[in-house]
Design a protein around this motif. Structure first.
Motif, PDB file in Angstrom:
ATOM      1  N   TYR A 139       4.761   5.257 -12.274  1.00 51.12           N
ATOM      2  CA  TYR A 139       3.952   5.027 -11.073  1.00 51.12           C
ATOM      3  C   TYR A 139       3.627   6.344 -10.378  1.00 51.12           C
ATOM      4  O   TYR A 139       4.472   7.233 -10.260  1.00 51.12           O
ATOM      5  CB  TYR A 139       4.695   4.108 -10.105  1.00 51.12           C
ATOM      6  N   TRP A 188       0.780   7.952  -7.098  1.00 55.51           N
ATOM      7  CA  TRP A 188      -0.222   7.622  -6.074  1.00 55.51           C
ATOM      8  C   TRP A 188      -0.727   8.911  -5.437  1.00 55.51           C
ATOM      9  O   TRP A 188      -0.043   9.932  -5.415  1.00 55.51           O
ATOM     10  CB  TRP A 188       0.355   6.688  -5.004  1.00 55.51           C
ATOM     11  N   ASN A 223      -5.200   1.346 -13.041  1.00 55.00           N
ATOM     12  CA  ASN A 223      -5.659   1.966 -11.799  1.00 55.00           C
ATOM     13  C   ASN A 223      -5.919   0.945 -10.708  1.00 55.00           C
ATOM     14  O   ASN A 223      -6.450  -0.142 -10.970  1.00 55.00           O
ATOM     15  CB  ASN A 223      -6.973   2.731 -12.038  1.00 55.00           C
ATOM     16  N   LEU A 253      -1.104   6.471   1.585  1.00 55.92           N
ATOM     17  CA  LEU A 253      -2.239   7.355   1.346  1.00 55.92           C
ATOM     18  C   LEU A 253      -2.765   7.976   2.630  1.00 55.92           C
ATOM     19  O   LEU A 253      -3.099   9.160   2.675  1.00 55.92           O
ATOM     20  CB  LEU A 253      -3.360   6.577   0.640  1.00 55.92           C
ATOM     21  N   ASP A 257       0.820  -1.208   0.000  1.00 56.14           N
ATOM     22  CA  ASP A 257       0.000   0.000   0.000  1.00 56.14           C
ATOM     23  C   ASP A 257       0.855   1.261   0.000  1.00 56.14           C
ATOM     24  O   ASP A 257       1.795   1.384   0.796  1.00 56.14           O
ATOM     25  CB  ASP A 257      -0.919   0.038   1.224  1.00 56.14           C
ATOM     26  N   PRO A 258       0.515   2.239  -0.849  1.00 53.72           N
ATOM     27  CA  PRO A 258       1.193   3.544  -0.757  1.00 53.72           C
ATOM     28  C   PRO A 258       0.731   4.255   0.517  1.00 53.72           C
ATOM     29  O   PRO A 258      -0.329   3.931   1.061  1.00 53.72           O
ATOM     30  CB  PRO A 258       0.706   4.276  -2.013  1.00 53.72           C
ATOM     31  N   PHE A 282       5.404  -1.486  -2.030  1.00 51.30           N
ATOM     32  CA  PHE A 282       5.338  -0.076  -2.423  1.00 51.30           C
ATOM     33  C   PHE A 282       6.698   0.433  -2.884  1.00 51.30           C
ATOM     34  O   PHE A 282       6.795   1.157  -3.882  1.00 51.30           O
ATOM     35  CB  PHE A 282       4.817   0.773  -1.259  1.00 51.30           C
ATOM     36  N   SER A 335      -5.903   6.473  -4.459  1.00 51.55           N
ATOM     37  CA  SER A 335      -5.637   5.517  -5.533  1.00 51.55           C
ATOM     38  C   SER A 335      -4.166   5.537  -5.903  1.00 51.55           C
ATOM     39  O   SER A 335      -3.405   6.413  -5.484  1.00 51.55           O
ATOM     40  CB  SER A 335      -6.485   5.859  -6.769  1.00 51.55           C
ATOM     41  N   GLU A 336      -3.783   4.556  -6.698  1.00 52.19           N
ATOM     42  CA  GLU A 336      -2.445   4.481  -7.279  1.00 52.19           C
ATOM     43  C   GLU A 336      -2.600   4.030  -8.719  1.00 52.19           C
ATOM     44  O   GLU A 336      -3.604   3.391  -9.083  1.00 52.19           O
ATOM     45  CB  GLU A 336      -1.541   3.529  -6.488  1.00 52.19           C
TER      46      GLU A 336
END
Length: 361
Positions: A111, A113, A197, A10, A7-8, A98, A127-128
């Motif tokens: 890439y 995000w 996406n 976010l 996961d980024p 990530f 989102s990324e």
């Protein structure tokens, strides 16, 4: 809230915006949206031996582009097997750590995000994505350890490209603009894109966008989405939710076609809402012209002044950099054209004629 190492960050970025923002409107509590069924068009009819069936199919495409700005197509020539393979490879890609996604230069180092230029929560996208030029889709150097993605993505991009040009050709011919400028002459691999996406589940707030409201800065977009849902569009001055159809691809008109058609076709604002429990995946193909292509309304008086695609992109980027928001076509309205906009909208259906479509072999 548990995150995997794929996961980024976010949550960190969104939390910072939430704590420090004082300039944006307050987020609005999400309400239940009306679910809509987009116009459904069977492209198999374009290959009919009956000329009237072919013409009716083409007319339906043009009508939906004028009245909705969105429609969905079935029997579009992209097999379910190819879609399934592409989706499987896409999921594997986004499940990579990530750090791998962010630093290894995958897919032309495309890439991204979140929303780097966001200054408040309403400008943030949960989102990324990978935003890949077609010229790089077949480049072995872009794939690193994801070698099985290359073959599938190359086939998928080629199929989406062929479909986009078919639809654009029908829409262009309907404008009586076919001889003056063919889409195939100004759109090339250097400016068309495939965007992968991923919208991670977002249980912290129902008010966070998966993708902020926007219009697309292209001629048209073709979207292949999963069954999670979340796409919403503006229809009759209200947001409506698009019901997923596993057999269909979604097509929407972009800003350039709206300008080119003098508002006959509509580039409609749309967004993605986040899902509290389920990840969402989609793939979008963007049909764009070369940067020096001149965009000019095909009838007079024109609503918009002439501009190049490069000029349009630079203006959009400048507005986003300064305000956090895209302004888009209103920047290019000619003085006094507001009245013309109303007239064009009223008369748009009278401009729709049924083009002659030769049966596909």
């Amino acid at each position: 809230m548990v995150h995997s190492d794929s996961d980024p960050p976010l949550l960190n970025h969104y939390g910072t915006l939430l704590c420090h923002s004082t300039q944006c409107d307050e987020p609005q509590t999400r309400v239940t949206m009306e679910e809509c069924q987009l116009p459904l068009i069977d492209l198999c009819d374009l290959g009919s031996d009956d000329e009237m069936v072919r013409r009716a199919c083409a007319a339906a495409i043009c009508k939906a582009s004028s009245e909705w700005g969105f429609f969905q197509v079935v029997n579009h020539g992209i097999s379910s097997q190819l879609v399934d393979k592409m989706r499987s490879e896409q999921v594997k890609l986004f499940r990579a750590p990530f750090e791998t996604k962010a630093t290894s230069g995958l897919l032309n180092n495309s890439y991204r995000w979140g929303s780097p230029r966001a200054t408040c929560p309403n400008q943030f996208s949960w989102s990324e994505a990978y935003h890949v030029p077609l010229t790089k889709v077949s480049d072995e150097a872009c794939y690193g350890d994801f070698k099985s993605l290359r073959e599938v993505m190359t086939c998928f991009a080629a199929a989406m490209s062929e479909l986009s040009r078919l639809l654009a050709g029908i829409l262009t011919e309907n404008l009586g603009h076919w001889k003056q400028a063919s889409i195939s002459n100004i759109c090339d691999e250097t400016t068309c894109f495939l965007r992968l996406n991923h919208y991670p589940a977002c249980p912290i707030s129902p008010e966070i966008f998966g993708l902020v409201p926007h219009t697309d800065s292209d001629f048209l977009t073709i979207l292949c989405q999963d069954q999670v849902g979340g796409l919403q569009l503006m229809k009759d001055s209200k947001w409506v939710t698009v019901k997923p159809n596993k057999d269909a691809l979604i097509v929407n008109i972009g800003d350039l076609f709206q300008a080119w058609s003098n508002d006959v076709y509509k580039s409609v604002e749309h967004k993605v809402v986040s899902n509290a429990t389920t990840d969402r995946y989609s793939i979008a193909y963007f049909l764009c012209p070369s940067y020096d292509s001149l965009i000019e309304s095909f009838v007079k008086p024109s609503i918009y002044r002439r501009f190049t695609f490069r000029e349009y992109r630079e203006q959009v980027q400048e507005d986003v950099r300064k305000t956090g928001y895209k302004v888009g076509l209103p920047r290019f309205l000619l003085e006094g054209s507001e009245d013309l906009t109303t007239t064009t909208t009223t008369e748009s259906n009278t401009r729709l004629y049924i083009p002659s479509i030769t049966a596909k072999s």
